[in-house]
Design an enzyme around this catalytic site. Structure first.
Site, mmCIF file in Angstrom:
data_model
loop_
_atom_site.group_PDB
_atom_site.id
_atom_site.type_symbol
_atom_site.label_atom_id
_atom_site.label_comp_id
_atom_site.label_asym_id
_atom_site.label_seq_id
_atom_site.Cartn_x
_atom_site.Cartn_y
_atom_site.Cartn_z
ATOM 1 C CB CYS A 1 -0.926 0.021 1.207
ATOM 2 S SG CYS A 1 -2.206 -1.223 1.086
HETATM 3 N N1 COA Z 1 -20.135 -9.290 8.251
HETATM 4 C C1 COA Z 1 -20.617 -9.404 9.511
HETATM 5 N N2 COA Z 1 -19.830 -9.627 10.583
HETATM 6 C C2 COA Z 1 -18.505 -9.742 10.380
HETATM 7 C C3 COA Z 1 -17.938 -9.649 9.090
HETATM 8 C C4 COA Z 1 -18.802 -9.411 8.009
HETATM 9 N N3 COA Z 1 -18.355 -9.302 6.754
HETATM 10 N N4 COA Z 1 -16.604 -9.793 9.182
HETATM 11 C C5 COA Z 1 -16.317 -9.990 10.480
HETATM 12 N N5 COA Z 1 -17.475 -9.965 11.213
HETATM 13 C C6 COA Z 1 -17.626 -10.142 12.652
HETATM 14 C C7 COA Z 1 -16.450 -10.874 13.259
HETATM 15 O O1 COA Z 1 -16.623 -12.264 13.165
HETATM 16 C C8 COA Z 1 -16.462 -10.374 14.681
HETATM 17 O O2 COA Z 1 -17.449 -11.070 15.394
HETATM 18 P P1 COA Z 1 -17.224 -11.424 16.970
HETATM 19 O O3 COA Z 1 -17.108 -10.098 17.648
HETATM 20 O O4 COA Z 1 -18.458 -12.196 17.296
HETATM 21 O O5 COA Z 1 -15.949 -12.208 17.005
HETATM 22 C C9 COA Z 1 -16.929 -8.925 14.544
HETATM 23 O O6 COA Z 1 -17.625 -8.859 13.297
HETATM 24 C C10 COA Z 1 -15.777 -7.927 14.546
HETATM 25 O O7 COA Z 1 -14.807 -8.364 13.590
HETATM 26 P P2 COA Z 1 -13.388 -7.669 13.429
HETATM 27 O O8 COA Z 1 -12.655 -8.340 12.331
HETATM 28 O O9 COA Z 1 -12.735 -7.586 14.772
HETATM 29 O O10 COA Z 1 -13.879 -6.214 12.936
HETATM 30 P P3 COA Z 1 -13.130 -4.850 12.993
HETATM 31 O O11 COA Z 1 -13.961 -3.895 13.735
HETATM 32 O O12 COA Z 1 -11.700 -4.972 13.374
HETATM 33 O O13 COA Z 1 -13.198 -4.427 11.442
HETATM 34 C C11 COA Z 1 -11.708 -4.286 9.547
HETATM 35 C C12 COA Z 1 -12.547 -5.202 10.464
HETATM 36 C C13 COA Z 1 -10.935 -5.154 8.585
HETATM 37 C C14 COA Z 1 -12.673 -3.374 8.806
HETATM 38 C C15 COA Z 1 -10.747 -3.434 10.408
HETATM 39 O O14 COA Z 1 -10.096 -4.243 11.351
HETATM 40 C C16 COA Z 1 -9.718 -2.700 9.587
HETATM 41 O O15 COA Z 1 -10.021 -1.999 8.647
HETATM 42 N N6 COA Z 1 -8.447 -2.792 10.029
HETATM 43 C C17 COA Z 1 -7.338 -2.075 9.399
HETATM 44 C C18 COA Z 1 -6.985 -2.763 8.156
HETATM 45 C C19 COA Z 1 -5.938 -2.074 7.346
HETATM 46 O O16 COA Z 1 -5.712 -0.907 7.399
HETATM 47 N N7 COA Z 1 -5.294 -2.870 6.549
HETATM 48 C C20 COA Z 1 -4.375 -2.428 5.607
HETATM 49 C C21 COA Z 1 -4.700 -3.232 4.435
HETATM 50 S S1 COA Z 1 -3.712 -2.941 3.128
#
Ligand code: COA
Length: 373
Positions: free
Chosen positions: A156
């Site tokens: 990225c």
């Molecule tokens: N739909 C519904 N629920 C979902 C889901 C989906 N598509 N994906 C995950 N969940 C659930 C999970 O299972 C989890 O459930 P639980 O609490 O019962 O365990 C809950 O939602 C929270 O999941 P989590 O993965 O912890 O969500 P989050 O708030 O961390 O958001 C991202 C996920 C990926 C959006 C976030 O972590 C993010 O953007 N992180 C930074 C990523 C980044 O900058 N990466 C660089 C990439 S190049």
């Protein structure tokens, strides 16, 4: 001493788009099909049923509402779940070359430059179409540029690392002007069957003209005050696809050959890193946070960007100070911060300071401080 400036940017946006609702409908159909096909293993407790995705979760967790894609039908087909991008013959331009040329032409026209004014092409992006010949050399040839070209990949952060290389080349006199181009087809390395990440990425291509300040003309010139890069190794964003895969058949097509991340860990670890790099970069250039009028940040997660801006500014940013494009484009890897810059740079007053800042796998962070001329 030669000073470098950004004098033009270009953007290629794929014509097709997918809303959260469309993406989730296809994903949930895949989940229903899978659970039905494996119903006896699921009821025997041998495997866990897959869980449905939700559009509300996606928007709340990431800020993403939509993504632009090279191919929509393949991604939304529950029996396929990946873009269909037809292989091209060696005599045809590669698809990333087409995207790069479109973005480059807009950047050249904005900078008021001809291809003959450019001495180097850097393709800076997360995924290259092949091992060789380098995509950059193909793009250089398509544009008819005399000089040199090379590819680089810092995930990225590729565009900001590419910008530093371009600024160095211009300032040390090895090139009069350089094109930095980021053709990102992120949907081709995204696992659309993974609920945790199927919504994250989109496709786009950006281009930037970096040239000598003294040669730059037009209304939208940005002096490059300086660049600051940082890398710290982490496995929290990883993709094991590579040329060695075929040497162990047991790993071919396993989920680790696509994008995988520990999103929550990435969020927690990267936010403080990015905020301190931008703050240090300002300090090193005797600039205060109050002087920073715009932050064109990497576009992965809205809450992440709000938190980074708040840490740097010492208060909540308004929407103009930290523009958002991820709602429409999703995460386009290295193109994201440059799309924000391309779309939200014209209204800045002369003399004002802004920063392009990328962050992502590696971990990698790139900060490029700019002053509008
Ligand atoms: N739909 C519904 N629920 C979902 C889901 C989906 N598509 N994906 C995950 N969940 C659930 C999970 O299972 C989890 O459930 P639980 O609490 O019962 O365990 C809950 O939602 C929270 O999941 P989590 O993965 O912890 O969500 P989050 O708030 O961390 O958001 C991202 C996920 C990926 C959006 C976030 O972590 C993010 O953007 N992180 C930074 C990523 C980044 O900058 N990466 C660089 C990439 S190049």
């Amino acid at each position: 001493m030669i000073k470098a400036a950004i004098s033009g940017t270009g953007l290629y946006t794929p014509p097709e788009s997918i809303s959260n609702e469309e993406l989730v409908e296809a994903f949930n159909q895949y989940v229903a099909n899978f659970n039905e096909q494996h119903s006896s293993d699921i009821s025997d407790g041998i495997i866990e049923p897959l869980q449905a995705s939700s559009a509300e979760f996606i928007e709340k967790a990431s800020g993403i509402k939509n993504r632009r894609v090279i191919n929509k039908s393949g991604i939304l087909d529950p029996s396929r779940m990946k873009p269909f991008i037809a292989e091209r013959s060696n005599d045809e331009p590669s698809i990333q070359c087409d995207m790069a040329v479109a973005a480059a032409k807009e950047a050249l026209s904005q900078a008021g430059k001809q291809e003959s004014d450019i001495d180097a092409v850097i393709i800076a992006c997360s995924n290259m179409p092949r091992a060789y010949p380098a995509l950059s050399v193909e793009v250089q040839s398509r544009l008819g540029i005399d000089g040199f070209a090379y590819d680089m990949n810092v995930a990225c952060s590729s565009a900001t690392f590419g910008l530093q290389a371009a600024v160095n080349a211009v300032e040390n006199g090895t090139a009069r002007a350089v094109l930095v181009i980021s053709p990102e087809i992120c949907t081709a390395h995204l696992n659309f069957r993974d609920r945790d990440s199927h919504f994250i990425f989109g496709d786009a291509c950006t281009a930037i003209v970096v040239e000598r300040m003294e040669d730059a003309s037009g209304d939208n010139i940005y002096e490059v005050i300086g660049t600051k890069l940082k890398t710290v190794f982490s496995n929290n964003i990883r993709n094991n696809f590579g040329f060695l895969n075929r040497c162990d058949e047991s790993g071919v097509d396993k989920p680790d050959k696509l994008f995988i991340q520990q999103g929550r860990k990435v969020f927690k670890e990267v936010v403080p890193m990015v905020a301190s790099i931008i703050s240090d970069h300002l300090k090193e250039n005797d600039l205060s946070p109050e002087q920073l009028k715009r932050m064109w940040l990497h576009q992965a997660n809205l809450s992440m960007n709000k938190l980074i801006s708040k840490k740097v500014l010492g208060r909540d940013p308004n929407t103009l100070e930290a523009p958002v494009i991820l709602d429409e484009y999703a995460n386009t890897s290295s193109a994201g911060s440059v799309i924000a810059f391309h779309k939200y740079k014209d209204d800045i007053e002369k003399g004002n300071i802004g920063v392009i800042c990328s962050f992502g796998a590696g971990y990698s962070v790139g900060s490029v401080l700019l002053r509008k001329c």
